[in-house]
Design a protein around this motif. Structure first.
Motif, PDB file in Angstrom:
ATOM      1  N   TRP A 107      34.573  30.449  51.067  1.00 25.32           N
ATOM      2  CA  TRP A 107      33.233  30.759  51.570  1.00 25.32           C
ATOM      3  C   TRP A 107      33.097  30.313  53.019  1.00 25.32           C
ATOM      4  CZ3 TRP A 107      28.187  27.804  50.049  1.00 25.32           C
ATOM      5  CH2 TRP A 107      27.071  28.513  50.510  1.00 25.32           C
ATOM      6  N   GLN A 108      33.501  29.086  53.294  1.00 21.69           N
ATOM      7  CA  GLN A 108      33.375  28.560  54.646  1.00 21.69           C
ATOM      8  C   GLN A 108      34.302  29.273  55.626  1.00 21.69           C
ATOM      9  OE1 GLN A 108      30.822  26.265  55.396  1.00 21.69           O
ATOM     10  NE2 GLN A 108      30.393  27.061  53.347  1.00 21.69           N
ATOM     11  N   ALA A 109      35.419  29.781  55.149  1.00 24.11           N
ATOM     12  CA  ALA A 109      36.372  30.511  56.002  1.00 24.11           C
ATOM     13  C   ALA A 109      35.995  31.982  56.154  1.00 24.11           C
ATOM     14  CB  ALA A 109      37.779  30.391  55.429  1.00 24.11           C
ATOM     15  N   ARG A 110      34.861  32.377  55.563  1.00 23.16           N
ATOM     16  CA  ARG A 110      34.353  33.749  55.633  1.00 23.16           C
ATOM     17  C   ARG A 110      35.365  34.756  55.101  1.00 23.16           C
ATOM     18  NH1 ARG A 110      29.421  34.047  57.506  1.00 23.16           N
ATOM     19  NH2 ARG A 110      29.592  36.294  57.231  1.00 23.16           N
ATOM     20  N   GLN A 111      35.868  34.451  53.917  1.00 23.60           N
ATOM     21  CA  GLN A 111      36.687  35.416  53.193  1.00 23.60           C
ATOM     22  C   GLN A 111      35.728  36.421  52.559  1.00 23.60           C
ATOM     23  OE1 GLN A 111      40.034  35.433  53.264  1.00 23.60           O
ATOM     24  NE2 GLN A 111      40.042  33.613  54.569  1.00 23.60           N
ATOM     25  N   VAL A 112      35.509  37.541  53.217  1.00 28.34           N
ATOM     26  CA  VAL A 112      34.376  38.399  52.877  1.00 28.34           C
ATOM     27  C   VAL A 112      34.563  39.168  51.573  1.00 28.34           C
ATOM     28  CG1 VAL A 112      33.631  38.598  55.263  1.00 28.34           C
ATOM     29  CG2 VAL A 112      35.210  40.300  54.313  1.00 28.34           C
ATOM     30  N   ASP A 113      35.772  39.198  51.042  1.00 23.02           N
ATOM     31  CA  ASP A 113      35.989  39.851  49.752  1.00 23.02           C
ATOM     32  C   ASP A 113      36.129  38.850  48.608  1.00 23.02           C
ATOM     33  OD1 ASP A 113      36.019  42.648  50.553  1.00 23.02           O
ATOM     34  OD2 ASP A 113      37.836  42.129  51.658  1.00 23.02           O
ATOM     35  N   PHE A 126      30.678  38.966  49.954  1.00 22.46           N
ATOM     36  CA  PHE A 126      29.826  39.223  51.106  1.00 22.46           C
ATOM     37  C   PHE A 126      29.884  40.698  51.505  1.00 22.46           C
ATOM     38  CE2 PHE A 126      28.821  39.475  55.646  1.00 22.46           C
ATOM     39  CZ  PHE A 126      27.563  38.906  55.632  1.00 22.46           C
ATOM     40  N   ARG A 127      31.067  41.310  51.396  1.00 19.78           N
ATOM     41  CA  ARG A 127      31.180  42.723  51.764  1.00 19.78           C
ATOM     42  C   ARG A 127      30.293  43.602  50.873  1.00 19.78           C
ATOM     43  NH1 ARG A 127      35.120  44.891  54.773  1.00 19.78           N
ATOM     44  NH2 ARG A 127      36.640  43.280  54.205  1.00 19.78           N
ATOM     45  N   ALA A 128      30.304  43.337  49.568  1.00 17.36           N
ATOM     46  CA  ALA A 128      29.468  44.117  48.648  1.00 17.36           C
ATOM     47  C   ALA A 128      27.989  43.881  48.947  1.00 17.36           C
ATOM     48  CB  ALA A 128      29.794  43.751  47.205  1.00 17.36           C
ATOM     49  N   SER A 172      33.411  37.147  61.350  1.00 18.68           N
ATOM     50  CA  SER A 172      33.039  36.266  62.459  1.00 18.68           C
ATOM     51  C   SER A 172      32.007  35.239  62.013  1.00 18.68           C
ATOM     52  CB  SER A 172      32.477  37.085  63.618  1.00 18.68           C
ATOM     53  OG  SER A 172      31.303  37.765  63.223  1.00 18.68           O
ATOM     54  N   PRO A 173      32.022  34.048  62.618  1.00 22.82           N
ATOM     55  CA  PRO A 173      31.055  33.008  62.240  1.00 22.82           C
ATOM     56  C   PRO A 173      29.628  33.450  62.522  1.00 22.82           C
ATOM     57  CG  PRO A 173      32.811  32.105  63.604  1.00 22.82           C
ATOM     58  CD  PRO A 173      32.952  33.592  63.657  1.00 22.82           C
ATOM     59  N   ARG A 174      28.691  32.879  61.775  1.00 20.44           N
ATOM     60  CA  ARG A 174      27.284  33.147  62.059  1.00 20.44           C
ATOM     61  C   ARG A 174      26.828  32.188  63.153  1.00 20.44           C
ATOM     62  NH1 ARG A 174      22.713  31.881  57.863  1.00 20.44           N
ATOM     63  NH2 ARG A 174      22.095  30.306  59.372  1.00 20.44           N
ATOM     64  N   SER A 175      26.482  32.737  64.302  1.00 21.81           N
ATOM     65  CA  SER A 175      26.138  31.929  65.468  1.00 21.81           C
ATOM     66  C   SER A 175      24.666  32.069  65.850  1.00 21.81           C
ATOM     67  CB  SER A 175      27.013  32.342  66.656  1.00 21.81           C
ATOM     68  OG  SER A 175      26.862  33.731  66.922  1.00 21.81           O
ATOM     69  N   PHE A 176      23.849  32.556  64.951  1.00 23.43           N
ATOM     70  CA  PHE A 176      22.442  32.832  65.237  1.00 23.43           C
ATOM     71  C   PHE A 176      21.578  32.230  64.137  1.00 23.43           C
ATOM     72  CE2 PHE A 176      24.776  36.289  63.341  1.00 23.43           C
ATOM     73  CZ  PHE A 176      24.063  36.597  62.201  1.00 23.43           C
ATOM     74  N   PRO A 177      20.396  31.707  64.482  1.00 23.85           N
ATOM     75  CA  PRO A 177      19.523  31.095  63.475  1.00 23.85           C
ATOM     76  C   PRO A 177      18.788  32.156  62.658  1.00 23.85           C
ATOM     77  CG  PRO A 177      18.444  31.054  65.598  1.00 23.85           C
ATOM     78  CD  PRO A 177      19.826  31.615  65.835  1.00 23.85           C
ATOM     79  N   ILE A 178      18.458  31.800  61.424  1.00 24.42           N
ATOM     80  CA  ILE A 178      17.642  32.664  60.565  1.00 24.42           C
ATOM     81  C   ILE A 178      16.569  31.769  59.951  1.00 24.42           C
ATOM     82  CG2 ILE A 178      17.602  34.278  58.626  1.00 24.42           C
ATOM     83  CD1 ILE A 178      20.596  34.699  59.049  1.00 24.42           C
ATOM     84  N   ARG A 179      15.370  31.832  60.467  1.00 24.98           N
ATOM     85  CA  ARG A 179      14.346  30.863  60.097  1.00 24.98           C
ATOM     86  C   ARG A 179      13.370  31.440  59.069  1.00 24.98           C
ATOM     87  NH1 ARG A 179      15.821  27.050  63.381  1.00 24.98           N
ATOM     88  NH2 ARG A 179      16.385  27.459  65.553  1.00 24.98           N
ATOM     89  N   ASN A 180      12.873  30.559  58.221  1.00 31.04           N
ATOM     90  CA  ASN A 180      11.864  30.973  57.248  1.00 31.04           C
ATOM     91  C   ASN A 180      10.641  31.533  57.959  1.00 31.04           C
ATOM     92  OD1 ASN A 180      13.086  28.318  55.501  1.00 31.04           O
ATOM     93  ND2 ASN A 180      12.708  30.208  54.378  1.00 31.04           N
TER      94      ASN A 180
END
Length: 211
Positions: A107-113, A126-128, A172-180
């Motif tokens: 999960w942390q390595a962004r294995q998307v499948d 994540f891909r699905a 690619s890593p998530r480099s952007f915030p997603i706020r409530n």
């Protein structure tokens, strides 16, 4: 061209604890209810032709607060749910790392499948999840060409939309915030999402100042 406001639900107790929710149906906490009302007040002067929410109650409660200012029903769409994390759901991040170290690393390595282990529900990759989320957004845009929509969903759905608008590779890593309770403005044009504004949260600070 369809205007789409993608909105993350207000805070829940599990958000505050950093406990993974996924498809687990957790309501807004007191802070989340305050955020939803502040969000609704900020959007009261905007025009919407439809308001749509994930069928999970944290998103639906947030959408209902918005809808009260517009005289519109909240339509539900399960495709706008957060990603399903299976056995990870209900656990703190540290607990996931301890109980499922290999799956945590994927999960942390962004294995998307990679698919987390099943729990009460079957998890999804994540891909699905990315395909599901974007299909839902595209479908609502196609139903309302040239109109203005408010879609109330979850952090993961917003991440997918941001990635699509920036043509980011999924690994690619998530480099952007997603706020409530943030407001994120997109257009759906020629079959793709275009981002106009990301992470508007000024309405939340203003509401605190007015207390």
């Amino acid at each position: 061209m369809t205007s789409i406001l993608l909105i993350r639900h207000g805070e829940t107790a599990w958000n505050a604890d950093r406990r993974l929710q996924g498809h687990t149906d957790i309501p807004l906490n007191t802070e989340g209810e305050r955020q939803a009302e502040a969000l609704a007040a900020a959007l009261a002067g905007e025009r919407f032709d439809a308001i749509v929410a994930s069928d999970l109650q944290r998103a639906h409660q947030t959408a209902e607060a918005i809808a009260r200012h517009h005289g519109l029903p909240v339509q539900r769409d399960a495709r706008l749910r957060e990603r399903c994390y299976g056995a990870f759901e209900g656990l703190l991040y540290a607990e996931i790392a301890r109980r499922y170290p290999e799956d945590w690393e994927d999960w942390q390595a962004r294995q998307v499948d990679s698919v987390p282990p099943a729990g009460e529900r079957q998890a999804e990759s994540f891909r699905a999840f990315y395909r599901r989320s974007l299909d839902a957004v595209a479908d609502w845009a196609a139903r309302h060409p040239g109109k203005s929509l408010a879609l109330v969903a979850h952090g993961g759905v917003l991440e997918c939309a941001y990635r699509a608008a920036h043509n980011m590779v999924l690994e690619s890593p998530r480099s952007f915030p997603i706020r409530n309770a943030s407001i994120n403005r997109f257009r759906f044009h020629d079959g793709r999402l275009v981002l106009d504004s990301w992470g508007e949260t000024g309405h939340l600070a203003k509401a605190l100042d007015e207390l």
